[in-house]
Design a protein around this motif. Structure first.
Motif, PDB file in Angstrom:
ATOM      1  N   ASP A 219       0.832  -1.192   0.000  1.00  0.00           N
ATOM      2  CA  ASP A 219       0.000   0.000   0.000  1.00  0.00           C
ATOM      3  C   ASP A 219       0.871   1.249   0.000  1.00  0.00           C
ATOM      4  O   ASP A 219       2.052   1.199  -0.358  1.00  0.00           O
ATOM      5  CB  ASP A 219      -0.971  -0.017   1.180  1.00  0.00           C
ATOM      6  CG  ASP A 219      -0.252  -0.080   2.531  1.00  0.00           C
ATOM      7  OD1 ASP A 219       0.961   0.214   2.586  1.00  0.00           O
ATOM      8  OD2 ASP A 219      -0.910  -0.432   3.541  1.00  0.00           O
ATOM      9  N   TYR A 220       0.279   2.358   0.411  1.00  0.00           N
ATOM     10  CA  TYR A 220       0.979   3.650   0.397  1.00  0.00           C
ATOM     11  C   TYR A 220       1.052   4.242   1.806  1.00  0.00           C
ATOM     12  O   TYR A 220       0.954   5.453   1.986  1.00  0.00           O
ATOM     13  CB  TYR A 220       0.264   4.619  -0.541  1.00  0.00           C
ATOM     14  CG  TYR A 220       0.107   4.096  -1.950  1.00  0.00           C
ATOM     15  CD1 TYR A 220       1.130   4.235  -2.878  1.00  0.00           C
ATOM     16  CD2 TYR A 220      -1.059   3.448  -2.341  1.00  0.00           C
ATOM     17  CE1 TYR A 220       0.995   3.745  -4.174  1.00  0.00           C
ATOM     18  CE2 TYR A 220      -1.213   2.950  -3.624  1.00  0.00           C
ATOM     19  CZ  TYR A 220      -0.171   3.098  -4.538  1.00  0.00           C
ATOM     20  OH  TYR A 220      -0.302   2.602  -5.811  1.00  0.00           O
ATOM     21  N   ALA A 221       1.255   3.393   2.786  1.00  0.00           N
ATOM     22  CA  ALA A 221       1.290   3.844   4.174  1.00  0.00           C
ATOM     23  C   ALA A 221       2.489   4.749   4.426  1.00  0.00           C
ATOM     24  O   ALA A 221       3.556   4.597   3.823  1.00  0.00           O
ATOM     25  CB  ALA A 221       1.343   2.637   5.110  1.00  0.00           C
ATOM     26  N   PHE A 222       2.309   5.683   5.354  1.00  0.00           N
ATOM     27  CA  PHE A 222       3.421   6.536   5.776  1.00  0.00           C
ATOM     28  C   PHE A 222       4.456   5.713   6.534  1.00  0.00           C
ATOM     29  O   PHE A 222       4.136   4.699   7.159  1.00  0.00           O
ATOM     30  CB  PHE A 222       2.914   7.652   6.697  1.00  0.00           C
ATOM     31  CG  PHE A 222       2.090   8.689   6.006  1.00  0.00           C
ATOM     32  CD1 PHE A 222       2.681   9.646   5.204  1.00  0.00           C
ATOM     33  CD2 PHE A 222       0.705   8.713   6.166  1.00  0.00           C
ATOM     34  CE1 PHE A 222       1.915  10.627   4.572  1.00  0.00           C
ATOM     35  CE2 PHE A 222      -0.070   9.677   5.542  1.00  0.00           C
ATOM     36  CZ  PHE A 222       0.535  10.632   4.736  1.00  0.00           C
ATOM     37  N   PHE A 223       5.693   6.156   6.494  1.00  0.00           N
ATOM     38  CA  PHE A 223       6.733   5.584   7.351  1.00  0.00           C
ATOM     39  C   PHE A 223       7.735   6.670   7.710  1.00  0.00           C
ATOM     40  O   PHE A 223       7.867   7.673   6.998  1.00  0.00           O
ATOM     41  CB  PHE A 223       7.429   4.392   6.685  1.00  0.00           C
ATOM     42  CG  PHE A 223       8.307   4.763   5.507  1.00  0.00           C
ATOM     43  CD1 PHE A 223       9.659   5.028   5.674  1.00  0.00           C
ATOM     44  CD2 PHE A 223       7.776   4.828   4.227  1.00  0.00           C
ATOM     45  CE1 PHE A 223      10.455   5.355   4.599  1.00  0.00           C
ATOM     46  CE2 PHE A 223       8.573   5.154   3.139  1.00  0.00           C
ATOM     47  CZ  PHE A 223       9.920   5.424   3.322  1.00  0.00           C
ATOM     48  N   ASP A 224       8.414   6.465   8.814  1.00  0.00           N
ATOM     49  CA  ASP A 224       9.434   7.405   9.276  1.00  0.00           C
ATOM     50  C   ASP A 224      10.766   6.988   8.682  1.00  0.00           C
ATOM     51  O   ASP A 224      11.351   5.988   9.092  1.00  0.00           O
ATOM     52  CB  ASP A 224       9.501   7.403  10.808  1.00  0.00           C
ATOM     53  CG  ASP A 224      10.407   8.509  11.345  1.00  0.00           C
ATOM     54  OD1 ASP A 224      11.232   9.046  10.568  1.00  0.00           O
ATOM     55  OD2 ASP A 224      10.292   8.824  12.538  1.00  0.00           O
ATOM     56  N   SER A 225      11.264   7.750   7.707  1.00  0.00           N
ATOM     57  CA  SER A 225      12.491   7.347   7.023  1.00  0.00           C
ATOM     58  C   SER A 225      13.737   7.554   7.883  1.00  0.00           C
ATOM     59  O   SER A 225      14.818   7.082   7.529  1.00  0.00           O
ATOM     60  CB  SER A 225      12.646   8.110   5.700  1.00  0.00           C
ATOM     61  OG  SER A 225      12.934   9.481   5.933  1.00  0.00           O
ATOM     62  N   GLU A 226      13.596   8.261   9.002  1.00  0.00           N
ATOM     63  CA  GLU A 226      14.721   8.354   9.925  1.00  0.00           C
ATOM     64  C   GLU A 226      14.934   7.020  10.642  1.00  0.00           C
ATOM     65  O   GLU A 226      16.043   6.677  11.045  1.00  0.00           O
ATOM     66  CB  GLU A 226      14.478   9.463  10.957  1.00  0.00           C
ATOM     67  CG  GLU A 226      14.564  10.876  10.405  1.00  0.00           C
ATOM     68  CD  GLU A 226      15.993  11.301  10.110  1.00  0.00           C
ATOM     69  OE1 GLU A 226      16.912  10.633  10.599  1.00  0.00           O
ATOM     70  OE2 GLU A 226      16.170  12.290   9.382  1.00  0.00           O
ATOM     71  N   ILE A 227      13.841   6.264  10.800  1.00  0.00           N
ATOM     72  CA  ILE A 227      13.915   4.947  11.450  1.00  0.00           C
ATOM     73  C   ILE A 227      14.028   3.852  10.407  1.00  0.00           C
ATOM     74  O   ILE A 227      14.906   2.986  10.480  1.00  0.00           O
ATOM     75  CB  ILE A 227      12.680   4.724  12.340  1.00  0.00           C
ATOM     76  CG1 ILE A 227      12.629   5.795  13.442  1.00  0.00           C
ATOM     77  CG2 ILE A 227      12.698   3.325  12.940  1.00  0.00           C
ATOM     78  CD1 ILE A 227      11.370   5.747  14.280  1.00  0.00           C
ATOM     79  N   ASN A 228      13.138   3.878   9.429  1.00  0.00           N
ATOM     80  CA  ASN A 228      13.151   2.881   8.347  1.00  0.00           C
ATOM     81  C   ASN A 228      13.749   3.525   7.098  1.00  0.00           C
ATOM     82  O   ASN A 228      13.030   3.977   6.199  1.00  0.00           O
ATOM     83  CB  ASN A 228      11.731   2.380   8.061  1.00  0.00           C
ATOM     84  CG  ASN A 228      11.100   1.756   9.281  1.00  0.00           C
ATOM     85  OD1 ASN A 228      11.717   0.969   9.972  1.00  0.00           O
ATOM     86  ND2 ASN A 228       9.859   2.114   9.554  1.00  0.00           N
ATOM     87  N   LYS A 229      15.058   3.585   7.063  1.00  0.00           N
ATOM     88  CA  LYS A 229      15.734   4.253   5.951  1.00  0.00           C
ATOM     89  C   LYS A 229      15.558   3.469   4.649  1.00  0.00           C
ATOM     90  O   LYS A 229      15.423   2.248   4.650  1.00  0.00           O
ATOM     91  CB  LYS A 229      17.222   4.428   6.276  1.00  0.00           C
ATOM     92  CG  LYS A 229      17.487   5.420   7.399  1.00  0.00           C
ATOM     93  CD  LYS A 229      18.975   5.564   7.656  1.00  0.00           C
ATOM     94  CE  LYS A 229      19.270   6.709   8.624  1.00  0.00           C
ATOM     95  NZ  LYS A 229      18.635   6.515   9.934  1.00  0.00           N
ATOM     96  N   VAL A 230      15.567   4.210   3.559  1.00  0.00           N
ATOM     97  CA  VAL A 230      15.501   3.591   2.240  1.00  0.00           C
ATOM     98  C   VAL A 230      16.886   3.080   1.869  1.00  0.00           C
ATOM     99  O   VAL A 230      17.868   3.834   1.929  1.00  0.00           O
ATOM    100  CB  VAL A 230      15.002   4.606   1.188  1.00  0.00           C
ATOM    101  CG1 VAL A 230      15.026   3.999  -0.204  1.00  0.00           C
ATOM    102  CG2 VAL A 230      13.598   5.088   1.542  1.00  0.00           C
ATOM    103  N   SER A 231      16.982   1.823   1.485  1.00  0.00           N
ATOM    104  CA  SER A 231      18.268   1.219   1.125  1.00  0.00           C
ATOM    105  C   SER A 231      18.340   1.032  -0.391  1.00  0.00           C
ATOM    106  O   SER A 231      17.386   0.538  -1.005  1.00  0.00           O
ATOM    107  CB  SER A 231      18.451  -0.136   1.817  1.00  0.00           C
ATOM    108  OG  SER A 231      18.496   0.021   3.215  1.00  0.00           O
TER     109      SER A 231
END
Length: 395
Positions: free
Chosen positions: A255-267
């Motif tokens: 889906d298109y749920a929000f996430f905190d990229s400071e915690i779940n960084k994009v790799s």
């Protein structure tokens, strides 16, 4: 003055004269210039390297001690008491001005002398290199005799970053602060800290990152270059956050749920001279659709005019309607030219109001609202944020 005192004074003067004659030295200066180039360049002449730090020493031991002090990852900082420093220009050329040395036995008397200098070259992408050639400089002249080839020990990749809004399908409107962590460790320097790059992007941007070219001598000999996995975090570059990072169906829920990229960084595992990266987000500040409609079962009843219609939202999609979304009054509208009127009309309810929602997982938010007539609860409905207007009937 007695004869003994005179004799003693003459002896002291004599000794001082002998000391001054035997300890006399001369000071000379010269200039050295040259060019530093990329050893792997295929052009003729080879491509020069800009912004190389060049350090010149008149003492070989000082040069070697400084060379050995480098930790292999940080910027080089010399420790010797005396050295001469300059930087190469865009074409790799450089000049070391006024190299000074002193000698008690000049080769050509007091008028001229020559000396040997010892060089270190430093550049973030080429590392620290000491010249193995013997470089002579002559006093009061310029020696254009330095030619140094350097081999890259770091690789650079230009990241072409696109920040996309999943709701609009276009590049994002807000300025987004992007932070990129790039590994710098190798088999010889496993504890090297990642290098962090930061930039602000409005929709699209480019940033060049660098990292070790090889992980080990074995990979270097096998010509296997590093493809690092970088970590990316990003957020709206404003104090009031109205847009936030979200998935683009890349999570387990698709889906298109929000996430905190400071915690779940994009790799991302990057390679090549250029690499494209797409980042996704969507608004947290939801504009309320404009609601129009009519109140009452009999549109010919003039008592339906002047009624207050208000609307409130439930922020948890439950039955607790607490978020005020405005209030309007009903009015009469002319029908044609015969003087007939339709009563109980209202419009622009909710216009200019917003709610903040970080819970919706689709491309649009569903806003549960309740209407009130003169303060009394009336109908409820669901407004979708991708619809800009609604028309309702209230009894």
């Amino acid at each position: 003055m007695s004869s003994n005192k005179l004799k003693s004074s003459l002896q002291i003067i004599g000794l001082l004269s002998i000391f001054l004659l035997t300890s006399c030295y001369s000071v000379f200066s010269g200039v050295a210039s040259g060019r530093v180039v990329d050893s792997e360049s295929t052009s003729t002449p080879k491509t020069g390297i800009a912004d190389v730090d060049i350090y010149a020493y008149t003492n070989k031991e000082d040069r070697d001690n400084d060379f050995s002090s480098w930790n292999g990852s940080d910027k080089f900082h010399p420790k010797a008491e005396y050295f001469c420093h300059t930087n190469s220009g865009n074409d790799g050329r450089f000049t070391l001005s006024r190299l000074i040395w002193k000698t008690e036995k000049s080769k050509f008397g007091k008028d001229a002398d020559y000396s040997t200098i010892y060089l270190i070259f430093f550049h973030e992408n080429y590392g620290l290199v000491k010249s193995e050639e013997r470089i002579l400089i002559v006093s009061d002249s310029t020696s254009d005799s330095v030619f140094q080839e350097l081999t890259r020990i770091k690789k650079s990749t230009v990241l072409n970053i696109n920040v996309n809004d999943v709701v609009s399908g276009q590049t994002a409107n807000p300025a987004v602060s992007v932070k990129i962590s790039v590994p710098q460790s190798t088999s010889e320097n496993v504890y090297a800290a990642p290098k962090v790059y930061e930039t602000t992007i409005l929709g699209q941007g480019r940033i060049e990152v660098s990292y070790p070219r090889w992980q080990s001598d074995e990979q270097k000999n096998a010509k296997i270059e590093t493809e690092p996995e970088i970590q990316i975090s990003y957020k709206m570059a404003e104090d009031e956050v109205t847009w936030k990072s979200c998935y683009n169906r890349t999570n387990e829920a698709k889906d298109y749920a929000f996430f905190d990229s400071e915690i779940n960084k994009v790799s991302k595992k990057i390679s090549g001279e250029e690499f494209g990266i797409n980042l996704y987000g969507k608004p947290t500040k939801i504009e309320i659709p404009s609601v129009s409609g009519i109140y009452g079962t009999d549109p010919s009843n003039a008592e339906n005019d002047g009624v207050l219609i208000s609307m409130k939202a439930s922020l948890d999609n439950g039955e607790n309607y607490t978020e005020d979304l405005g209030e309007v009054s009903t009015f009469a509208r002319d029908l044609g030219t015969a003087g007939n009127q339709e009563h109980g009309n209202f419009q622009n309810l909710g216009n200019g109001f917003y709610i903040f929602d970080e819970s919706y997982t689709g491309k649009y938010a569903e806003i549960k609202v309740q209407f009130f007539v003169n303060g009394n609860a009336n109908a409820t409905t669901i407004l979708r944020s991708d619809n800009r207007s609604y028309n309702v009937k209230l009894k």
